[in-house]
Enzyme design. Structure first.
Site, PDB file in Angstrom:
ATOM      1  N   GLU A  90       0.881  -1.175   0.000  1.00  0.00           N
ATOM      2  CA  GLU A  90       0.000   0.000   0.000  1.00  0.00           C
ATOM      3  C   GLU A  90       0.911   1.216   0.000  1.00  0.00           C
ATOM      4  O   GLU A  90       1.649   1.429   0.962  1.00  0.00           O
ATOM      5  CB  GLU A  90      -0.856   0.027   1.277  1.00  0.00           C
ATOM      6  CG  GLU A  90      -1.707  -1.197   1.504  1.00  0.00           C
ATOM      7  CD  GLU A  90      -2.796  -1.348   0.479  1.00  0.00           C
ATOM      8  OE1 GLU A  90      -3.142  -0.351  -0.171  1.00  0.00           O
ATOM      9  OE2 GLU A  90      -3.285  -2.458   0.312  1.00  0.00           O
TER      10      GLU A  90
ATOM     11  N   CYS B 228      -3.278   8.185   3.613  1.00  0.00           N
ATOM     12  CA  CYS B 228      -3.004   7.745   2.246  1.00  0.00           C
ATOM     13  C   CYS B 228      -4.220   7.967   1.359  1.00  0.00           C
ATOM     14  O   CYS B 228      -4.096   8.069   0.149  1.00  0.00           O
ATOM     15  CB  CYS B 228      -2.624   6.278   2.254  1.00  0.00           C
ATOM     16  SG  CYS B 228      -3.815   5.300   3.178  1.00  0.00           S
TER      17      CYS B 228
HETATM   18  P1  NAP Z   1       8.255   5.235   4.617  1.00  0.00           P
HETATM   19  O1  NAP Z   1       9.374   6.154   4.926  1.00  0.00           O
HETATM   20  O2  NAP Z   1       8.254   4.533   3.327  1.00  0.00           O
HETATM   21  O3  NAP Z   1       8.235   4.201   5.824  1.00  0.00           O
HETATM   22  C1  NAP Z   1       7.240   3.220   5.912  1.00  0.00           C
HETATM   23  C2  NAP Z   1       7.710   2.117   6.816  1.00  0.00           C
HETATM   24  O4  NAP Z   1       8.796   1.439   6.215  1.00  0.00           O
HETATM   25  C3  NAP Z   1       8.219   2.582   8.180  1.00  0.00           C
HETATM   26  O5  NAP Z   1       7.868   1.631   9.150  1.00  0.00           O
HETATM   27  C4  NAP Z   1       9.734   2.596   7.988  1.00  0.00           C
HETATM   28  O6  NAP Z   1      10.433   2.449   9.204  1.00  0.00           O
HETATM   29  C5  NAP Z   1       9.881   1.371   7.120  1.00  0.00           C
HETATM   30  N1  NAP Z   1      11.094   1.324   6.354  1.00  0.00           N
HETATM   31  C6  NAP Z   1      11.711   2.324   5.701  1.00  0.00           C
HETATM   32  N2  NAP Z   1      12.804   1.844   5.052  1.00  0.00           N
HETATM   33  C7  NAP Z   1      12.860   0.519   5.315  1.00  0.00           C
HETATM   34  C8  NAP Z   1      13.757  -0.522   4.945  1.00  0.00           C
HETATM   35  N3  NAP Z   1      14.807  -0.290   4.158  1.00  0.00           N
HETATM   36  N4  NAP Z   1      13.530  -1.761   5.408  1.00  0.00           N
HETATM   37  C9  NAP Z   1      12.475  -2.030   6.197  1.00  0.00           C
HETATM   38  N5  NAP Z   1      11.583  -1.078   6.578  1.00  0.00           N
HETATM   39  C10 NAP Z   1      11.773   0.178   6.141  1.00  0.00           C
HETATM   40  O7  NAP Z   1       6.872   5.959   4.719  1.00  0.00           O
HETATM   41  P2  NAP Z   1       6.311   6.868   5.920  1.00  0.00           P
HETATM   42  O8  NAP Z   1       7.046   8.151   5.868  1.00  0.00           O
HETATM   43  O9  NAP Z   1       6.249   6.126   7.198  1.00  0.00           O
HETATM   44  O10 NAP Z   1       4.813   7.039   5.452  1.00  0.00           O
HETATM   45  C11 NAP Z   1       4.392   8.020   4.538  1.00  0.00           C
HETATM   46  C12 NAP Z   1       4.067   7.422   3.204  1.00  0.00           C
HETATM   47  O11 NAP Z   1       3.274   6.260   3.344  1.00  0.00           O
HETATM   48  C13 NAP Z   1       3.268   8.348   2.351  1.00  0.00           C
HETATM   49  O12 NAP Z   1       3.885   8.438   1.112  1.00  0.00           O
HETATM   50  C14 NAP Z   1       1.909   7.686   2.199  1.00  0.00           C
HETATM   51  O13 NAP Z   1       1.290   7.884   0.983  1.00  0.00           O
HETATM   52  C15 NAP Z   1       2.197   6.267   2.431  1.00  0.00           C
HETATM   53  N6  NAP Z   1       1.052   5.621   3.056  1.00  0.00           N
HETATM   54  C16 NAP Z   1       0.299   4.750   2.334  1.00  0.00           C
HETATM   55  C17 NAP Z   1      -0.779   4.135   2.911  1.00  0.00           C
HETATM   56  C18 NAP Z   1      -1.626   3.153   2.159  1.00  0.00           C
HETATM   57  O14 NAP Z   1      -2.426   2.457   2.771  1.00  0.00           O
HETATM   58  N7  NAP Z   1      -1.509   3.070   0.867  1.00  0.00           N
HETATM   59  C19 NAP Z   1      -1.110   4.397   4.227  1.00  0.00           C
HETATM   60  C20 NAP Z   1      -0.330   5.287   4.928  1.00  0.00           C
HETATM   61  C21 NAP Z   1       0.759   5.895   4.333  1.00  0.00           C
HETATM   62  P3  NAP Z   1      11.136   3.711   9.910  1.00  0.00           P
HETATM   63  O15 NAP Z   1      10.069   4.624  10.342  1.00  0.00           O
HETATM   64  O16 NAP Z   1      11.858   3.081  11.044  1.00  0.00           O
HETATM   65  O17 NAP Z   1      12.033   4.319   8.881  1.00  0.00           O
END
Ligand code: NAP
Length: 524
Positions: free
Chosen positions: A259, A298
């Protein structure tokens, strides 16, 4: 200075506390440090093995009804701790009471929903898929598809914006499918998830190995994923690309359910009277979808399309609603919108509006950090609702591509033609949800013909639904959450669809009575 507790991780049925490698979590309203997080020192291969060897067999021994009773008890525990969780949501993630409820009550709600689905599935362990087929001249050679539990673990990685619901919506489906969960919340809002996990474990309902929690980095966990595991990821498209492209996942066809980002659109159909219930619903929904959870959803509306002859009325009505939003520390009772979750999100929002401003003009708000009511001047990651307006939607590029994860949206004109509206929506490259407001079924049909394939969900606002609908932003467990293309290509929730993402579909062939009995087909 606030108290900085160390967040634990729950691995192999015990709490682990790191001694080095910490990241700090801040109260987003005051910027005070509130917790430290690290997973350094965890044996990640051991975590996976524990889930597969201990949690999986324990869950698979339970029938659907028994798994459902477990999930129902978890829902009850969250309800009992509601006030505490809402307070923690406010202080650690900056939510108002209403926004916190969306996350915390949403978590309890999704558990409650899946408990009912489990009860309906009853004393079985397999899910029948569709109707059977006769393969030979008689029923002596018959086929039936059925879903069986995968025998691995579900690694559930969540974004920062739904620390409670994000865990619940993935875990409910995985547990119902018979698959143990390793949860990894986003670091900046992990405080709430950690407390929630303690509450769930304290119920004593979860068999050993069925829930583990990683606060902080996942270390080398993903290197050990195999063909029976599932990686369920919610977050940015950039991170999704990195994770799904890992060679061990590709080599073993490990199931990956993503997602990701979405440039969701709200579209006003032509000839909708500004005094009508449909028009009012459109404005109310868009204002809420821009500002609920400070735009960090999102499913939030990022692009607003209005017929050129209605765009001034839309801007005026929307602005009047946005003017009522008081931004600040949720501890202050007058506040209706809290801060962004962390400093990085604030910086990204400011950068994002600058980028959008190359193709649009700011017509409400500033697109810059502001002081918040109830917080010291200069402190807190506050960002005002910001509305932009573009003159030309068709030639725009950045407006259809740049997701600003904040209370920010751009208003754009179109001709009123359904084909043009659909083409503009599709420029987002794959959406979680598109909302469309109108009462003309023929126009809506033409719009759907152009947009359906680009969206995971289409929300139709009309006179008839104006009183009853909750808006387009709620990802309800009954309907699919996910979308094609840029939105990640995943499918969550949607009743049993989300459950089957943690299962394997197997075709059973043989004599009909045996096949039916094995698949769990009930006699008419
Ligand atoms: P993100 O930076 O991509 O992080 C998402 C998750 O992935 C966090 O738990 C992060 O942990 C983890 N992560 C990052 N790099 C990783 C790696 N190399 N290996 C394993 N895990 C890793 O996104 P975010 O800033 O939390 O969220 C914002 C984004 O999410 C927005 O772009 C939004 O559109 C999207 N989103 C989508 C949905 C949906 O249902 N489609 C829902 C909510 C949000 P850390 O925090 O420890 O880095």
């Amino acid at each position: 200075m606030g108290e900085t507790k160390i967040l634990g991780s729950y691995v192999r049925d015990g709490w682990f506390e790191a001694s080095e490698g910490f990241a700090t979590i801040h109260d987003p309203s005051t910027e005070e440090p509130i917790a430290r997080v690290s997973s350094r020192g965890i044996d990640f291969a051991g975590v996976l093995e524990h889930a597969r060897a201990v949690g999986g067999p324990a869950l698979r021994a339970l029938t659907f009804a028994e798994r459902g009773a477990m999930i129902k008890g978890l829902s009850r525990a969250l309800r009992e701790h509601r006030d505490e969780l809402l307070a923690l949501s406010a202080s650690s993630t900056g939510t108002t009471a209403a926004d916190g409820s969306f996350d915390v009550d949403g978590a309890g709600g999704v558990f409650a929903y899946y408990a009912v689905q489990a009860r309906k599935l009853g004393d079985r362990r397999r899910i029948v898929d569709g109707a059977g087929a006769q393969l030979a001249k008689t029923e002596a050679f018959w086929a039936q598809h059925a879903w069986v539990s995968k025998q691995g673990a579900a690694v559930c990685i969540n974004a920062f914006n739904f620390p409670a619901w994000g865990l619940a919506e993935k875990a409910a489906c995985a547990w119902l499918a018979g698959v143990p969960v390793i949860a990894k919340p986003a670091t900046s809002t992990a405080l709430l998830t950690e407390r929630m996990v303690r509450i769930l474990l304290d119920t004593g309902l979860l068999p050993a190995g069925t829930l583990q929690l990683i606060c902080g980095s996942t270390g080398d966990l993903l290197d050990h994923l195999g063909p029976q595991d599932v990686l369920a990821f919610t977050g940015s498209a950039d991170t999704a690309l990195k994770l799904r492209g890992r060679s061990n996942l590709l080599e073993q066809s490990t199931a990956v359910n993503v997602e990701a980002d979405s440039l969701n659109a709200a579209v006003l159909a032509p000839a909708v009277d500004p005094e009508s219930a449909t028009f009012k619903l459109f404005v109310k929904d868009v204002a809420r979808e821009m500002t609920q959870k400070t735009g960090q959803k999102c499913t939030a509306v990022r692009r607003i399309f209005a017929p050129a002859d209605a765009i001034d009325a839309v801007q005026a009505a929307l602005t009047a609603r946005l003017e009522r939003v008081v931004t600040g520390n949720p501890a202050d009772g007058s506040v209706r919108m809290g801060p962004l979750a962390n400093a990085a999100q604030l910086a990204d929002a400011e950068r994002g509006v600058d980028e959008l401003a190359a193709e649009a003009e700011i017509v409400y708000g500033t697109g810059k950090r502001a002081d918040g009511v109830g917080s010291p001047p200069g402190k807190g990651f506050f960002f005002p609702p910001t509305l932009l307006r573009a003159a030309d939607a068709l030639s725009a590029d950045v407006l259809h591509r740049r997701e600003v994860f904040a209370p920010v949206a751009t208003l754009m004109p179109y001709s009123g033609e359904a084909d043009e509206a659909a083409a503009l929506v599709a420029k987002g490259g794959g959406m979680l949800v598109t909302s469309v407001y109108g009462d003309d079924a023929d126009w809506l049909d033409a719009f759907l013909a152009g947009t359906g394939a680009h969206c995971g969900r289409i929300y139709i606002g009309s006179e008839g639904s104006a009183e009853a609908s909750f808006g387009s932003g709620a990802a309800l467990p009954q309907t699919l959450h996910g979308g094609p293309g840029r939105a990640g290509g995943g499918e969550e929730l949607g009743g049993l669809v989300g459950v089957t993402r943690y299962m394997q579909r197997v075709a059973l062939q043989g004599e009909r009575s045996l096949v039916d009995a094995l698949a769990g087909v009930e006699e008419e």
